[in-house]
Design an enzyme around this catalytic site. Structure first.
Site, PDB file in Angstrom:
ATOM      1  N   HIS A 140       0.431  -1.392   0.253  1.00 27.94           N
ATOM      2  CA  HIS A 140      -0.089  -0.120  -0.616  1.00 27.94           C
ATOM      3  C   HIS A 140       0.930   1.013  -0.423  1.00 27.94           C
ATOM      4  O   HIS A 140       1.583   1.269   0.291  1.00 27.94           O
ATOM      5  CB  HIS A 140      -0.703   0.289   1.360  1.00 27.94           C
ATOM      6  CG  HIS A 140      -2.011  -0.826   1.506  1.00 27.94           C
ATOM      7  ND1 HIS A 140      -1.084  -2.186   2.017  1.00 27.94           N
ATOM      8  CD2 HIS A 140      -3.378  -1.498   1.730  1.00 27.94           C
ATOM      9  CE1 HIS A 140      -2.249  -3.135   2.279  1.00 27.94           C
ATOM     10  NE2 HIS A 140      -3.049  -2.565   1.397  1.00 27.94           N
ATOM     11  N   ASP A 164       2.273   2.017   3.195  1.00 26.94           N
ATOM     12  CA  ASP A 164       3.125   0.839   4.373  1.00 26.94           C
ATOM     13  C   ASP A 164       4.984   1.371   3.892  1.00 26.94           C
ATOM     14  O   ASP A 164       5.668   1.219   4.822  1.00 26.94           O
ATOM     15  CB  ASP A 164       3.534   0.100   3.500  1.00 26.94           C
ATOM     16  CG  ASP A 164       1.609  -0.931   3.649  1.00 26.94           C
ATOM     17  OD1 ASP A 164       1.563  -0.880   4.242  1.00 26.94           O
ATOM     18  OD2 ASP A 164       2.059  -1.725   2.735  1.00 26.94           O
TER      19      ASP A 164
END
Ligand code: XUL
Ligand code: CO
Length: 444
Positions: free
Chosen positions: A99, A102
């Site tokens: 993501h 992240d």
């Protein structure tokens, strides 16, 4: 800098009954059904669970020991990239997924957040030049930040819709920059808690508008990744719009998006929807919508998304059975959307866990291939439906029959004879195939 000093390159050893830091079934170059295991399985490491997840639960603080956690802010983000590429090199996974949030921390504005992303994306791109690992998919996290409390594309707040659009725009640019083969939409908070405050029709229409904008923008910038929806029935939202494969397919067809999207199916999400993993894959496969898989497992005794590493051989076998019948996953892969348990807190556990998942799917692949080669279920199913091959059954299938001809056929028939479905016999045969293949792998 070595973040995993106690682990060297993981190789196939093949003969240990007791699992260690080597593969017992996953032999990347071994050919099964005309393709190498590496080509069949296309394993991917999930950045969020492996490099950012701390082991928190609603009752306790993080438990995971991660050597990169001595850094913070952008230094932490950079250390994670270093750790990630050391991990990929040692594990030998061909893909990874992330993501946006992240890989880089959020700034005060989206502009600042995007600047942080640019630094880390450039660093990842540099690492990818010398690494064999590729990006299976990226996605946008539109569920952690409180701004998404009412959803993202389905939010009641148009400013949030705009924020989400800008965030996905950037994520698509990143996907193109890093050569992502797919782009995933998991509708984190796209759903509702109560109809008493919800305009369901507007929310779903807005989601479809959002997806059309994403398709248009990807075309505009020449990002040719396969778009995927990842269904999940609940959690964090009580009722999520992409409930399961069938619901997501109906949504895509309703809003004329089915040519541009396929599905990313996750085992634990299937469990939460009251389905098996293989059910979800079969539904997608029969509609030509199977895109990719999130390989994990849930716990039937717990009602939440435990994201365990997949070790259930029945599930991996029957999942790979569907994948082989689909002639593979195309651009998709098997992404370990899975985390080590809170009690498996050491850096080495990350390797043991991935090895367990990779071995379980490699064994599942081998068993599934033998089941198909031996036509174990195919022959049975063919025989079970043989009444549709001739006579009145052939008339039904070909469209020659109607209610009147069927009534005419059956009205004076005295007896109807059924055959046994032989469920227990088939399950026992499946047991034999799994046990035999596991035994050969462990001891041959
Ligand atoms: C959450 C989940 C996500 C998606 C990507 O349950 O599965 O991690 O895979 O957003
Ligand atoms: Co997932």
């Amino acid at each position: 800098m070595a973040y995993f000093p106690n682990v060297s390159k993981i190789t196939y050893s093949g003969k240990q009954l007791k699992s260690d830091l080597s593969f017992n079934h996953y032999n990347p170059k071994e050919v099964v059904a005309g393709k190498t295991m590496e080509e069949h399985l296309r394993f991917s490491v999930a950045y969020w669970h492996t490099f950012t997840e701390a082991g928190t639960d609603p009752f306790g603080a993080g438990s995971k020991v991660r050597p990169w956690d001595r850094f913070s802010g952008m230094d932490l983000a950079k250390a994670r990239v270093e750790a990630a590429f050391e991990f990929f090199e040692k594990l030998g996974n061909p893909y990874f997924c992330f993501h946006d949030r992240d890989i880089a921390p959020e700034g005060d504005t989206l502009r600042e957040t995007n600047k942080n992303l640019d630094v880390i994306v450039a660093m990842i791109k540099d690492y990818m030049k010398t690494s064999k690992v590729k990006l299976l998919w990226n996605t946008a996290n539109m569920f952690t930040n409180p701004r998404f409390m009412h959803g993202a594309a389905s939010s009641c707040n148009a400013d949030v819709f705009a924020y989400a659009a800008a965030q996905v725009k950037k994520a698509l640019e990143i996907g193109k920059e890093l050569g992502a083969e797919n782009y995933v939409f998991w509708g984190g908070r796209e759903g509702y808690e109560t109809l008493l405050n919800t305009d369901m029709k507007l929310e779903q229409e807005n989601m479809s508008r959002f997806f059309h904008m994403a398709v248009d923008y990807a075309k505009e910038i020449g990002f040719d990744a396969q778009f995927l929806i990842e269904p999940k029935p609940k959690e964090p939202t009580k009722h999520q719009y992409d409930f399961d494969a069938a619901t997501a397919i109906a949504f895509l067809k309703t809003y004329d998006l089915d040519k541009d999207f396929k599905l990313n199916l996750e085992a634990n999400h299937a469990t939460l929807a009251g389905h098996t993993f293989e059910h979800e894959i079969r539904v997608a496969r029969t509609h030509g919508m199977l895109g990719s898989l999130d390989a994990n497992q849930g716990d039937p005794l717990l009602g939440w998304d435990t994201d365990e590493f997949p070790t259930d051989l029945y599930s991996t076998t029957l999942a790979m059975y569907e994948v082989l019948k689909n002639d593979g996953l195309g651009r998709g892969g098997l992404n370990f959307d899975a985390k080590t348990r809170r009690t498996s807190f050491t850096p080495e556990d990350l390797f043991y866990a991935h090895i367990a998942g990779m071995d379980s799917f490699a064994l599942g692949l081998k068993v599934a291939n033998r089941l198909i080669e031996d036509r174990v279920f195919d022959d049975f199913i063919e025989e079970r439906y043989s009444s549709y091959k001739e006579g009145i059954g052939a008339d039904i299938v070909s469209g020659r029959a109607d209610f009147k001809s069927l009534e005419n056929y059956i009205l004076d028939k005295k007896e109807i004879t059924n055959q046994s479905g032989r469920l227990e016999q088939l399950k026992n045969t499946l047991n034999h195939y799994i046990v035999q293949e596991a035994y050969q792998g462990a001891l041959a």
